[in-house]
Design an enzyme around this catalytic site. Structure first.
Site, short mmCIF file in Angstrom:
data_model
loop_
_atom_site.label_atom_id
_atom_site.label_comp_id
_atom_site.label_asym_id
_atom_site.label_seq_id
_atom_site.Cartn_x
_atom_site.Cartn_y
_atom_site.Cartn_z
CG ASN A 9 40.37 45.21 39.75
OD1 ASN A 9 39.78 46.23 40.13
ND2 ASN A 9 39.84 43.99 39.84
CD1 TRP A 10 44.61 50.28 41.45
CD2 TRP A 10 43.95 52.25 42.32
NE1 TRP A 10 45.59 51.21 41.20
CE2 TRP A 10 45.20 52.42 41.72
CE3 TRP A 10 43.34 53.35 42.91
CZ2 TRP A 10 45.88 53.65 41.70
CZ3 TRP A 10 43.99 54.58 42.91
CH2 TRP A 10 45.25 54.71 42.31
CE LYS A 11 40.57 42.62 43.08
NZ LYS A 11 40.53 41.24 43.51
CG HIS A 97 36.60 41.15 39.07
ND1 HIS A 97 36.44 40.51 40.27
CD2 HIS A 97 37.93 41.26 38.87
CE1 HIS A 97 37.63 40.26 40.78
NE2 HIS A 97 38.55 40.71 39.94
CD GLU A 99 36.97 40.75 43.78
OE1 GLU A 99 36.93 41.96 43.51
OE2 GLU A 99 38.04 40.15 44.00
CD GLU A 169 40.99 38.66 37.08
OE1 GLU A 169 42.02 39.27 37.39
OE2 GLU A 169 39.88 38.96 37.50
N GLY A 175 43.33 36.94 44.96
CA GLY A 175 43.51 37.42 46.34
C GLY A 175 43.91 36.33 47.32
CB SER A 215 47.83 35.35 43.53
OG SER A 215 46.77 35.33 44.48
N GLY A 236 45.49 42.79 40.92
CA GLY A 236 44.70 43.34 42.02
C GLY A 236 45.61 43.88 43.12
N GLY A 237 45.80 43.08 44.16
CA GLY A 237 46.58 43.50 45.33
C GLY A 237 47.92 44.14 45.00
P1 PGA Z 1 44.66 39.75 42.84
O1 PGA Z 1 43.32 40.17 42.07
O2 PGA Z 1 45.80 40.14 41.96
O3 PGA Z 1 44.62 40.50 44.13
O4 PGA Z 1 44.59 38.26 43.03
C1 PGA Z 1 43.22 40.11 40.68
C2 PGA Z 1 41.86 40.54 40.25
O5 PGA Z 1 40.90 40.30 41.01
O6 PGA Z 1 41.69 41.16 39.20
#
Ligand code: PGA
Length: 257
Positions: A9-11, A97, A99, A169, A175, A215, A236-237
């Site tokens: 997930n590149w966001k 998600h 966010e 999640e 994050g 994470s 994500g990251g």
């Molecule tokens: P993260 O994000 O791996 O950076 O914690 C995961 C996500 O939001 O899907």
């Protein structure tokens, strides 16, 4: 036996050139990984979907979006619809998600209509669920996640739910560098599977993919993916660097059934 899935997930990250470089690096790295039994999905920003789709044609990853609007078309300036994605040959999208829930006020009821829109347009939803830190601290995490599933997913027919990937999640892990422990992930994933079993029976419960996100990185993916009910990760990251992401894919290969 369920396949493992590693979804990036590149966001809202990367410029066009950076995106192209990362996609090419991942495609090249995948050529050297014998990844049978592992599905790789890259959920990239909307402007890069077509580029990612082109690169994916000669590689072994699939491309997904990160969101859709709940209507098929109309006067919704700045939004992107499920039929638009389908017309770009995109078959997958993240929905719900944390966010989106936090910054765009997306509720369980609203997400239910997005899930329906995705399925009506033959898009596979990666449906995200997970509790906030105070909810976990209050011991309410099972209740919160169960309600998210009941209010957004459990109206689906078995045939529809079969198309859905669930991503657990925990919001406090996203994050933050603080991942759920393998035990915490496993107990929630087992609970999710048991709720699917109660409502839909054994076959679907055994089939449905439940990813862990929050994470997850090259260091902890091994212990997380080794849990019996953790079918891979939503990353994500750590999906923004090719070496780290490829290393997570290798871990998924090593822990597949
Ligand atoms: P993260 O994000 O791996 O950076 O914690 C995961 C996500 O939001 O899907």
């Amino acid at each position: 036996m369920r396949n493992k899935i590693v979804a990036g997930n590149w966001k809202m990250n990367k410029t066009f050139q950076e995106a192209e470089d990362l996609l090419n690096d991942i495609a090249e790295g995948l050529d050297d990984i014998e990844s049978t039994g592992v599905e790789v999905i890259l959920c990239v920003p909307f402007p890069y979907l077509e580029l990612a789709g082109d690169i994916a044609e000669d590689s072994r990853f699939m491309v997904g979006a990160q969101n859709i609007h709940d209507c098929d078309a109309g006067a919704y300036t700045g939004e992107v619809s499920a039929p638009m994605l389908k017309s770009l040959k995109i078959d997958i999208t993240i929905i719900g998600h944390s966010e989106r829930r936090k910054y765009f006020g997306e509720s369980n009821g609203f997400l239910k209509s997005k899930v329906d829109t995705a399925l009506r347009n033959e898009l596979c939803p990666i449906f995200c669920c997970g509790e906030l830190l105070p909810e976990r601290e209050a011991g309410k995490h099972f209740e919160v996640v169960k309600t998210q599933l009941e209010e957004s997913l459990f109206h689906l027919s078995p045939k529809e739910l079969q198309q859905v990937i669930i991503a657990y999640e925990p919001v406090w892990a996203i994050g933050t560098g603080v991942n759920a422990t393998p035990e915490q992930a496993q107990e929630m994933h087992a609970a999710i599977r048991s709720w699917v079993r109660e409502k839909y029976g054994d076959e679907l419960a055994n089939e449905i993919n439940i990813l862990y996100g929050g994470s997850c990185n090259a260091k902890n993916a091994g212990v997380l993916f080794a849990q019996p009910d953790v079918d891979g990760g939503l990353i994500g990251g750590a999906s923004l660097k090719s070496e780290e992401f490829l290393s997570i894919i290798k871990t998924a290969v090593a822990t597949r059934g």
